[in-house]
Design a protein around this motif. Sequence first.
Motif, short mmCIF file in Angstrom:
data_model
loop_
_atom_site.label_atom_id
_atom_site.label_comp_id
_atom_site.label_asym_id
_atom_site.label_seq_id
_atom_site.Cartn_x
_atom_site.Cartn_y
_atom_site.Cartn_z
N ILE A 313 0.86 -1.19 0.00
CA ILE A 313 0.00 0.00 0.00
C ILE A 313 0.89 1.24 0.00
CG2 ILE A 313 -1.69 1.32 1.33
CD1 ILE A 313 -2.95 -1.18 0.32
N ARG A 348 -12.51 -1.81 8.14
CA ARG A 348 -13.35 -2.69 7.33
C ARG A 348 -14.25 -1.91 6.37
NH1 ARG A 348 -15.49 -5.80 11.44
NH2 ARG A 348 -17.16 -4.31 11.79
N LYS A 349 -14.77 -0.80 6.87
CA LYS A 349 -15.76 -0.07 6.08
C LYS A 349 -15.10 0.75 4.97
CE LYS A 349 -20.04 2.31 7.15
NZ LYS A 349 -20.72 3.13 8.15
N ALA A 350 -13.99 1.41 5.29
CA ALA A 350 -13.37 2.31 4.32
C ALA A 350 -12.51 1.58 3.31
CB ALA A 350 -12.55 3.37 5.04
N ALA A 351 -11.84 0.51 3.74
CA ALA A 351 -10.87 -0.12 2.84
C ALA A 351 -11.18 -1.60 2.59
CB ALA A 351 -9.46 0.01 3.42
N GLY A 352 -12.23 -2.10 3.20
CA GLY A 352 -12.52 -3.52 3.05
C GLY A 352 -13.67 -3.80 2.12
N ILE A 353 -14.88 -3.64 2.62
CA ILE A 353 -16.04 -4.03 1.83
C ILE A 353 -16.33 -3.00 0.73
CG2 ILE A 353 -17.12 -5.34 3.66
CD1 ILE A 353 -19.00 -2.85 4.04
N VAL A 354 -16.95 -3.48 -0.33
CA VAL A 354 -17.52 -2.58 -1.35
C VAL A 354 -19.03 -2.69 -1.15
CG1 VAL A 354 -17.65 -2.02 -3.79
CG2 VAL A 354 -15.60 -3.07 -2.86
N GLU A 355 -19.60 -1.69 -0.45
CA GLU A 355 -20.91 -1.79 0.18
C GLU A 355 -22.03 -2.32 -0.74
OE1 GLU A 355 -18.95 0.74 -0.05
OE2 GLU A 355 -18.92 2.06 1.69
N ASP A 356 -22.15 -1.71 -1.93
CA ASP A 356 -23.31 -2.02 -2.76
C ASP A 356 -23.14 -3.28 -3.60
OD1 ASP A 356 -24.82 0.13 -1.92
OD2 ASP A 356 -23.90 1.49 -3.36
N LEU A 357 -21.92 -3.80 -3.66
CA LEU A 357 -21.74 -5.04 -4.41
C LEU A 357 -22.23 -6.21 -3.56
CD1 LEU A 357 -18.30 -4.81 -6.26
CD2 LEU A 357 -20.55 -4.17 -7.05
N ILE B 222 -18.13 2.65 -6.21
CA ILE B 222 -18.71 2.53 -4.87
C ILE B 222 -17.65 2.84 -3.82
CG2 ILE B 222 -19.73 0.94 -3.20
CD1 ILE B 222 -20.80 -0.60 -5.72
N ASN B 223 -16.49 2.24 -3.93
CA ASN B 223 -15.47 2.43 -2.89
C ASN B 223 -14.09 2.26 -3.51
OD1 ASN B 223 -13.72 2.30 -0.70
ND2 ASN B 223 -15.23 1.28 0.60
N LYS B 225 -11.16 3.04 -2.40
CA LYS B 225 -10.08 2.57 -1.52
C LYS B 225 -10.12 1.04 -1.37
CE LYS B 225 -7.83 3.72 2.83
NZ LYS B 225 -8.01 4.33 4.16
N SER B 226 -11.32 0.52 -1.10
CA SER B 226 -11.44 -0.93 -1.00
C SER B 226 -11.01 -1.59 -2.30
CB SER B 226 -12.89 -1.33 -0.70
OG SER B 226 -13.24 -0.93 0.60
N PHE B 228 -8.82 -0.51 -4.47
CA PHE B 228 -7.36 -0.45 -4.54
C PHE B 228 -6.75 -1.55 -3.67
CE2 PHE B 228 -3.41 1.41 -2.61
CZ PHE B 228 -2.63 1.32 -3.75
N TYR B 229 -7.25 -1.70 -2.46
CA TYR B 229 -6.74 -2.74 -1.56
C TYR B 229 -6.98 -4.13 -2.15
CZ TYR B 229 -5.47 0.03 2.56
OH TYR B 229 -4.86 0.89 3.43
N ARG B 291 -23.50 0.98 -9.20
CA ARG B 291 -24.30 0.15 -10.10
C ARG B 291 -24.78 0.92 -11.31
NH1 ARG B 291 -23.47 -5.08 -9.19
NH2 ARG B 291 -24.05 -5.80 -7.14
#
Lengths: 505, 355
Positions: A313, A348-357, B222-223, B225-226, B228-229, B291
Amino acid sequence: MAESDQVILTMTGISRAFPGVQALQDVDFNLRRGEIHALMGENGAGKSTLIKVLTGVEAPDTGVINLDGKEVQVKSPQHAQDLGISTVYQEINLCPNLTVAENILIGREPRRAGRIDWKRMNAEAREILLRLDVDIDVTRTLGSYSVAIQQMAAIARALEIASAKILILDEPTSSLDAYETSQLFGVMRKLKSQGTAVIFITHFIDQVYEIADRITVLRNGKLVGVYDTAALTHLELISNMLGRNLVELENVSKSRTRRAQSFSSEPLMQARELGSTGAIEPFDLDLYAGEVVGLAGLLGSGRTEIASLLFGIDKPDHGTLTYDGAVVRKYSPLASIARGVALSPEDRKAAGIVEDLSVRENIVLAMQASRGWFRFLSSAKQTEIADKYIKLLNIVTPSPEQPVKNLSGGNQQKVILARWLATNPQLLILDEPTRGIDVGAKAEIQKLVVALAEEGKACIFISSELDEVLRCSDRVVVLRDQEKITELAGDEMNETLIMQTIAGS
Amino acid sequence: MAQSNSLWRRFTTSQVFWPLVALGLIMLFNAFFTPNFFKLEIKDGHLFGSLIDIINRGAPLMVLAIGMTMVIATAGVDLSVGAVVAISAAVATVLINPALGNTLIASDKLVENVTATPLPVVILAALVAAALCGLWNGMLVSRGRIEPMVATLVLMVAGRGIAQLITGGQIITVYYTPYFFVGNGYLAGVPFTLFIVAAVGLFAWLLTRKTAIGMFVESIGINVKSSFYSGIDEKNIKLLVYTFSGICAGIAGLIVSSNIKSADANNAGLGFELDAILAVVIGGTLMTGGRFSLLASIIGALVIQSMTTTMYAIGVPAMAAQAVKAVVVMVVILLYSEQFRTVINRLFARKEVQS
């Protein structure tokens, strides 16, 4: 004083359903003046929903709320504040780009001749923070401070709201170290003595016993019971929360001793004088296949920074990193995944999950990224992979097509673990994999880490909870102030020695 | 029975449902107020009628909306498409008629079938120019880390200047029948533009749904940063979607210039970027990214075009047409807003309680 005089809040028969989930079902809750009341339960037990109903974020489907003997309908968070109910949420809801003072007093800025009186505002904010024994420059932006200080500012803000009769603290200690936690408890006791009722939500069982007067336990959206803390043993509490007897936690520690075998002779990953200015001082680290290395240290000690360097990173400006005998030249997540390194990030929220997927898409994401744009996993294959990990990790979801944001925190964490396991990594870096998730899921994740090491993978396990680090790791690297201090193994691995090392004595 | 119920549910909750409702309402309006709106005639073996007209005139917008959808899904926006339409039109017409409209009609009789460059080269050159424009946008956004709105604003303004340079500041008229076919021709009785839209749509669908690109686009939107990780190559995905949007604008430029048999650097594609964004919004893709549905955006473009056609058909003065359109669009967008729906629901709920 009669019992009824003490009661400030009663919630009766509260129910709330979401699509596919009965989040709350006929739950009763009451709160007395001047008490600290712990609200306990696994993820998905309904704690957050109950709080959202109380603070007007969600309207209950049925049920009655009585505040100070009067029936109320809490229409909005603003209305809740007007009623004297203040909340500090688990995820800090402040503006990092505003100053600390602005954050604390936003919406209630002292004014002079219609304009904001900055001098008085800063003085007031400083005074409020001093009451919490926090002495910082309130004119700096909030984002420039650690998460712990931000948490304190959030609490200060909640306290500041005039005539807060009820203060709700949702996982306030999850990002605080031991000293800061004791500071917070001092503040909570003070509030209690002033007659404020505090609702305390946490996953730390020891903290509940340290500070709470009564405990309400929820499970699967239903009320299990209300207990006096003094009359409830740890084991009773845990079995009430889980609805089953928990021996698994103990079993994890047993398996560790069995696992102390000899590791392969060549290190899988080797860091020599690796460092990044301002993030982590140069350090040496050898990682072998089949072992779990714990990173222990306070917040900001450099744990996450080491993880970021090893996963690419951040780029180091010092030293070398070798993986499987070859010097690493390309630092990026994509290159790391190709090497066989995985990182489950702290946030988890900012760098982990992709919420809507969907859960399915979240699970295959990293695997697909390493395959590139055109070697596309067919949807049948994706579903197969998702189903496999849903079963393997016991992920609770109505279907693989559910958006991951609808899952509870523990299950979201498992989805992220599944994402990385699907890439078949040789080195798995887990940064706070158990933060903010329930006891049952914690034990499952700890067991998984141990099992992965037994399969021959190398793991780095980062956690603020020392006992957890000790339980899972073969070696512990201790960090202090962005510097690697020492490595402990064997008999040296005990809480006392680690804490002494962290404290620098 | 249960299965048909769930199919209906899937349809009503899908992204194409509301755009279809909007389109349906406009059609319903026409059924009552516009005579002969649904009448289809066959003249010289070609289909004629208002519906055909909508598809034909809406073709450039539909193509633009397809490209714009992918850009918006990454939480970006491409303001330059109108200018790229002008550039593409300028390149194509200049290659056909390099004399800038002077010499070829110097002789007395009108020259019908003249081109200085073979048609495939003309089309290829226009599309390459448009793709370069898109690539430029993509570089600014992905490598230069410039806000999409600012980055594409550069070309939105500069692009018309470039188009003017190409045409030498003149309106270039072409006299080349094969080129007219692009925007005016008929194949099997159906406007050729319909085939273009179908081909672009099919290509975009294959590109996004039969490769991992669609999932990556949504994930980034959607995100970031996620994503990229997780190892997603965010920069190249962005480069791709802006380039593709540029190519779509190039195709639209060909259709437009063929349609009017000329290119006007100042007016070709004027305001198209906003209509394209609107089409995507009506299609239900969020401006914040995530989406997306290509089909819903195409329907969104049809909604806009059928509104325009309807207003001409019932005789709304051209000056007022924009205002009427704005009102209709506002109503549609409000219907999409979660907050607005709650307000409406509450209003009705309260009335029930009172009565």
